[in-house]
Scaffold this active site. Structure first.
Site, mmCIF file in Angstrom:
data_model
loop_
_atom_site.group_PDB
_atom_site.id
_atom_site.type_symbol
_atom_site.label_atom_id
_atom_site.label_comp_id
_atom_site.label_asym_id
_atom_site.label_seq_id
_atom_site.Cartn_x
_atom_site.Cartn_y
_atom_site.Cartn_z
ATOM 1 N N SER A 73 50.594 -0.327 -21.199
ATOM 2 C CA SER A 73 50.055 1.029 -21.252
ATOM 3 C C SER A 73 50.610 1.900 -22.364
ATOM 4 O O SER A 73 50.052 2.954 -22.652
ATOM 5 C CB SER A 73 50.269 1.728 -19.905
ATOM 6 N N SER A 75 47.196 2.739 -20.270
ATOM 7 C CA SER A 75 46.869 3.970 -19.585
ATOM 8 C C SER A 75 47.297 5.234 -20.337
ATOM 9 O O SER A 75 46.886 6.343 -20.004
ATOM 10 C CB SER A 75 47.520 3.985 -18.194
ATOM 11 N N LYS A 96 52.075 12.992 -20.294
ATOM 12 C CA LYS A 96 51.123 12.107 -19.641
ATOM 13 C C LYS A 96 50.854 12.590 -18.219
ATOM 14 O O LYS A 96 51.781 12.969 -17.495
ATOM 15 C CB LYS A 96 51.668 10.672 -19.634
#
Length: 457
Positions: free
Chosen positions: A179, A155, A80
């Site tokens: 997220s 996210s 990520k």
């Protein structure tokens, strides 16, 4: 067995270890899929094929030399883009960090790399991981792999999209207000927000503030448990880390739905607005569990608690940066940061007192029930050209947080929660269910999720 990008992460890792497929060959399979899907979906960013090929070659050479290898040896992996990876561009989705290259790995990256992955790039995120729709000015918008006109969530939207489309076999993420869970639901994969302290974070500006946690994503519960076994475990640099070693979560998972005391609520007792289709799908999950009770914990204080702590955290982290670059933040994030400026010590103290109350209330709730089942997201995947849903069932959503309450109400309880794919809307859009267990019962939660998954097979 013929290995493909659709094979489980466990099958891929086993095949590499048995030298039925080389890490180079496995990488080529995934690079082919990335070339096929990523130009449209925009899930993986900062892709570096040359470095990935060098990493795959090193993985093959280690096996040929008889070296002891980790459980993820040879698996392609994209971290990520908010997790710092030494020597790899890490932008946080912000133009202010478009050229940022960290000198060191953060802890979650350190552990996953040590397990043997071949790093190929990063997965896309919203700006500073704020909001559950993945778009930013550096790389653009990540689209839903099931319907590219829709949001992939966030996210960890790039991670969920890359998983669902076969670009990577496993993914990491982080979760403050949903997220890991929201994008998993939107893309039809599995995402776990672990118990506070289960996956320690380092470095961290405030080791005592634990609203956000790191965690795993996968296409099935067994693969997720494999990745959690790598991520979890104590570290002397993280004082709030739980003491259970990562091996606690290693396979096999032997859960059962028989005799399970299940509380199911589609709206947390009327506390949240949920799209009618989503509510109907979550309600129907009761038939899979067999016997359920309509019940929900009282989470009255959750909204104020989360929003206060989020604003406080954002102001502390980004306040000075916003002051110096007022035009370099998306408006919704800038507003959230500025909301922290007016907070007093009494406000923050109230939030922590309420969080303690919520934690105790959940402890008591889980003496009567083993798990709580509720929606992950209050809406199905929404159009990708919207920043956030503006209404649910005709009820206005005034901020980019309003539609995420089903996730962030659980955040402030500290309990582990997993998103498991379950159904689809009439338009074929994925909908997951959220299963929650008592703090510390992550292994039990995985076993329940695996049993639920098996019941759907």
């Amino acid at each position: 067995m013929s290995i493909s990008v659709g094979s489980t992460a466990r099958e891929q890792a086993d095949a590499v270890r048995r030298r039925e497929i080389s890490a180079r060959e496995l990488l080529d399979l995934h690079l082919d899929r990335i070339r096929e899907r990523n130009p449209e979906l925009n899930a993986i960013v900062s892709l570096d094929e040359d470095r990935a090929r060098a990493g795959a070659a090193e993985a093959d050479e280690a096996l040929a030399a008889g070296a002891e290898v980790g459980p993820l040896h040879g698996l392609p992996f994209a971290f990520k883009d908010t997790h710092e990876v030494a020597g790899w561009r890490t932008t946080y989705g912000s133009p202010l960090f478009a050229d940022h290259v960290p000198d060191a790995d953060e802890l979650i990256v350190e552990r996953v790399r040590r397990a043997g992955v071949v790093v190929i790039g990063r997965t896309n995120v919203p700006e500073f991981a704020a909001g559950s729709h993945t778009f930013n000015k550096v790389f653009g918008t990540t689209l839903n792999p099931v319907d590219p006109t829709r949001s992939a969530g966030g996210s960890s939207g790039g991670a969920a999209c890359a998983l669902a489309s076969g670009m990577v076999p496993l993914a990491d993420g982080s979760d403050m207000g949903g997220s890991l869970r929201n994008p998993a639901s939107f893309c039809g994969v599995v995402g776990l927000r672990p118990s506070l302290g289960r996956v320690p974070e380092w470095p961290h500006a405030n080791q005592w503030e634990t609203t956000s946690v790191g965690g795993p994503m996968a296409r099935n519960v067994g693969d997720l448990a494999l990745l959690l076994s790598v991520m979890a475990g104590p570290d002397p640099r993280a004082p709030q880390a739980l003491g259970d070693p990562g091996v606690t979560f290693a396979l096999p998972l032997a859960g059962s739905l028989s005799g399970l005391r299940v509380a199911l609520s589609t709206d947390l007792g009327g506390a949240i607005e949920v799209d009618h289709d989503v509510a109907s799908i979550v309600e129907s999950a009761g038939s899979v569990f067999g016997s359920v009770t309509a019940a929900a914990p009282l989470l009255t204080e959750a909204d104020d608690t989360f929003r206060t702590l989020r604003a406080w955290h954002f102001q502390a982290r980004f306040g000075a940066l916003l002051a110096g670059h007022p035009d370099s933040f998306k408006p919704s994030l800038a507003d959230n940061i500025r909301a922290g400026e007016s907070l007093t010590g009494a406000d923050v103290a109230r939030a922590y007192e309420q969080r303690t109350t919520l934690s105790e209330r959940m402890r008591e709730f889980f003496t009567a029930y083993d798990v709580l089942v509720l929606p992950v997201s209050q809406v199905p995947p929404f159009p990708a050209d919207q920043e956030f849903p503006t209404e649910i069932n005709g009820r206005p959503m005034e901020t980019y947080l309003d539609w995420m309450r089903a996730a962030y109400f659980i955040t402030v309880t500290g309990c582990p929660a997993i998103s498991v794919p379950f159904g689809t809307t009439a338009d074929g859009l994925p909908v997951g269910i959220q299963i929650v267990a008592a703090h510390g019962r992550d292994r039990f939660l995985l076993e329940v999720a695996a049993a639920f998954e098996a019941a759907l097979a």
